[in-house]
Scaffold this motif. Structure first.
Motif, PDB file in Angstrom:
ATOM      1  N   PHE A   1      -8.148  48.721  98.214  1.00 62.45           N
ATOM      2  CA  PHE A   1      -8.573  47.904  97.080  1.00 62.45           C
ATOM      3  C   PHE A   1      -8.957  48.787  95.894  1.00 62.45           C
ATOM      4  N   LEU A   2      -9.764  49.816  96.154  1.00 61.74           N
ATOM      5  CA  LEU A   2     -10.193  50.704  95.081  1.00 61.74           C
ATOM      6  C   LEU A   2      -9.023  51.479  94.472  1.00 61.74           C
ATOM      7  N   ALA A   3      -8.035  51.838  95.279  1.00 59.03           N
ATOM      8  CA  ALA A   3      -6.842  52.508  94.746  1.00 59.03           C
ATOM      9  C   ALA A   3      -6.084  51.577  93.797  1.00 59.03           C
ATOM     10  N   TRP A   4      -6.002  50.306  94.166  1.00 53.21           N
ATOM     11  CA  TRP A   4      -5.331  49.340  93.294  1.00 53.21           C
ATOM     12  C   TRP A   4      -6.107  49.164  91.988  1.00 53.21           C
ATOM     13  N   ILE A   5      -7.432  49.163  92.066  1.00 53.84           N
ATOM     14  CA  ILE A   5      -8.253  49.046  90.859  1.00 53.84           C
ATOM     15  C   ILE A   5      -8.078  50.282  89.977  1.00 53.84           C
ATOM     16  N   ARG A   6      -8.003  51.461  90.586  1.00 54.64           N
ATOM     17  CA  ARG A   6      -7.747  52.678  89.802  1.00 54.64           C
ATOM     18  C   ARG A   6      -6.403  52.592  89.099  1.00 54.64           C
ATOM     19  N   THR A   7      -5.400  52.059  89.787  1.00 57.75           N
ATOM     20  CA  THR A   7      -4.084  51.898  89.175  1.00 57.75           C
ATOM     21  C   THR A   7      -4.160  50.914  88.014  1.00 57.75           C
ATOM     22  N   ALA A   8      -4.908  49.826  88.179  1.00 55.89           N
ATOM     23  CA  ALA A   8      -5.077  48.867  87.094  1.00 55.89           C
ATOM     24  C   ALA A   8      -5.757  49.530  85.888  1.00 55.89           C
ATOM     25  N   LEU A   9      -6.763  50.351  86.140  1.00 59.92           N
ATOM     26  CA  LEU A   9      -7.430  51.055  85.048  1.00 59.92           C
ATOM     27  C   LEU A   9      -6.486  52.039  84.358  1.00 59.92           C
ATOM     28  N   ALA A  10      -5.612  52.685  85.128  1.00 63.30           N
ATOM     29  CA  ALA A  10      -4.629  53.599  84.537  1.00 63.30           C
ATOM     30  C   ALA A  10      -3.642  52.835  83.659  1.00 63.30           C
ATOM     31  N   LEU A  11      -3.204  51.665  84.109  1.00 59.23           N
ATOM     32  CA  LEU A  11      -2.321  50.839  83.286  1.00 59.23           C
ATOM     33  C   LEU A  11      -3.017  50.425  81.996  1.00 59.23           C
ATOM     34  N   LEU A  12      -4.271  50.042  82.106  1.00 54.93           N
ATOM     35  CA  LEU A  12      -5.030  49.650  80.925  1.00 54.93           C
ATOM     36  C   LEU A  12      -5.208  50.839  79.972  1.00 54.93           C
ATOM     37  N   ALA A  13      -5.480  52.013  80.517  1.00 54.40           N
ATOM     38  CA  ALA A  13      -5.597  53.215  79.687  1.00 54.40           C
ATOM     39  C   ALA A  13      -4.272  53.525  78.996  1.00 54.40           C
ATOM     40  N   GLY A  14      -3.157  53.328  79.710  1.00 56.79           N
ATOM     41  CA  GLY A  14      -1.846  53.521  79.092  1.00 56.79           C
ATOM     42  C   GLY A  14      -1.597  52.546  77.958  1.00 56.79           C
ATOM     43  N   ALA A  15      -2.043  51.317  78.125  1.00 60.33           N
ATOM     44  CA  ALA A  15      -1.894  50.318  77.066  1.00 60.33           C
ATOM     45  C   ALA A  15      -2.689  50.717  75.828  1.00 60.33           C
ATOM     46  N   VAL A  16      -3.925  51.162  76.032  1.00 61.30           N
ATOM     47  CA  VAL A  16      -4.759  51.596  74.907  1.00 61.30           C
ATOM     48  C   VAL A  16      -4.144  52.814  74.238  1.00 61.30           C
ATOM     49  N   LEU A  17      -3.656  53.748  75.039  1.00 58.79           N
ATOM     50  CA  LEU A  17      -3.026  54.952  74.496  1.00 58.79           C
ATOM     51  C   LEU A  17      -1.827  54.590  73.629  1.00 58.79           C
ATOM     52  N   LEU A  18      -0.965  53.699  74.124  1.00 53.80           N
ATOM     53  CA  LEU A  18       0.196  53.290  73.339  1.00 53.80           C
ATOM     54  C   LEU A  18      -0.223  52.651  72.025  1.00 53.80           C
ATOM     55  N   ASP A  19      -1.200  51.763  72.085  1.00 54.04           N
ATOM     56  CA  ASP A  19      -1.620  51.049  70.882  1.00 54.04           C
ATOM     57  C   ASP A  19      -2.291  51.970  69.871  1.00 54.04           C
ATOM     58  N   GLN A  20      -3.120  52.882  70.332  1.00 56.28           N
ATOM     59  CA  GLN A  20      -3.927  53.688  69.415  1.00 56.28           C
ATOM     60  C   GLN A  20      -3.317  55.033  69.023  1.00 56.28           C
ATOM     61  N   PHE A  21      -2.547  55.634  69.929  1.00 57.76           N
ATOM     62  CA  PHE A  21      -2.131  57.010  69.681  1.00 57.76           C
ATOM     63  C   PHE A  21      -0.626  57.238  69.585  1.00 57.76           C
ATOM     64  N   ALA A  22       0.184  56.292  69.989  1.00 57.95           N
ATOM     65  CA  ALA A  22       1.641  56.483  69.932  1.00 57.95           C
ATOM     66  C   ALA A  22       2.173  55.986  68.594  1.00 57.95           C
ATOM     67  N   THR A  23       1.665  56.551  67.520  1.00 54.68           N
ATOM     68  CA  THR A  23       2.025  56.073  66.181  1.00 54.68           C
ATOM     69  C   THR A  23       3.419  56.506  65.744  1.00 54.68           C
ATOM     70  N   ALA A  24       3.985  57.512  66.385  1.00 53.72           N
ATOM     71  CA  ALA A  24       5.311  57.986  65.988  1.00 53.72           C
ATOM     72  C   ALA A  24       6.442  57.161  66.608  1.00 53.72           C
TER      73      ALA A  24
END
Length: 118
Positions: free
Chosen positions: A25-48
């Motif tokens: 369960f905790l591994a799945w939650i970590r994966t969900a947090l990684a997906l969410l971090a990737g979403a934030v990264l794309l929105d905020q930092f992938a400006t190019a």
């Protein structure tokens, strides 16, 4: 918080299996947090990356996938606990093929955006 009724059903499983189920369960939650971090990264930092709308859509899809995975992690944990208490087979999870498909889609879209942008 009151204990759910299904926790009183059947026999108590071996604590090692319960703890293994929690680790999954905790591994799945970590994966969900990684997906969410990737979403934030794309929105905020992938400006190019262009077109910007495609990047925003991909970020939203990843954020939704994180939410779905969080719900799926709990339902899978609960279903496994119930199955272990009833000494039954572990149930099939719809989240595994779904999250694999989302990962494939996200990688393909990102690869296309890299090619288009460069």
């Amino acid at each position: 918080m009151r204990e759910p009724s299904w926790r009183r059903d059947g026999e108590h499983p071996d604590y090692r299996f319960t703890l293994a189920n929690e680790r999954t369960f905790l591994a799945w939650i970590r994966t969900a947090l990684a997906l969410l971090a990737g979403a934030v990264l794309l929105d905020q930092f992938a400006t190019a990356l262009e077109p910007r709308v495609a990047v925003l859509v991909l970020a939203v899809v990843l954020a939704i996938a994180a939410a779905v995975l969080s719900v799926g992690a709990y339902t899978r944990w609960r279903a496994n606990e119930i199955a272990m208490r009833r000494n039954g087979p572990l149930p099939f999870s719809w989240v595994l093929p779904l999250i694999s498909a989302i990962g494939l889609l996200a990688a393909a879209v990102l690869a296309a955006l890299f090619v288009v942008t460069s």
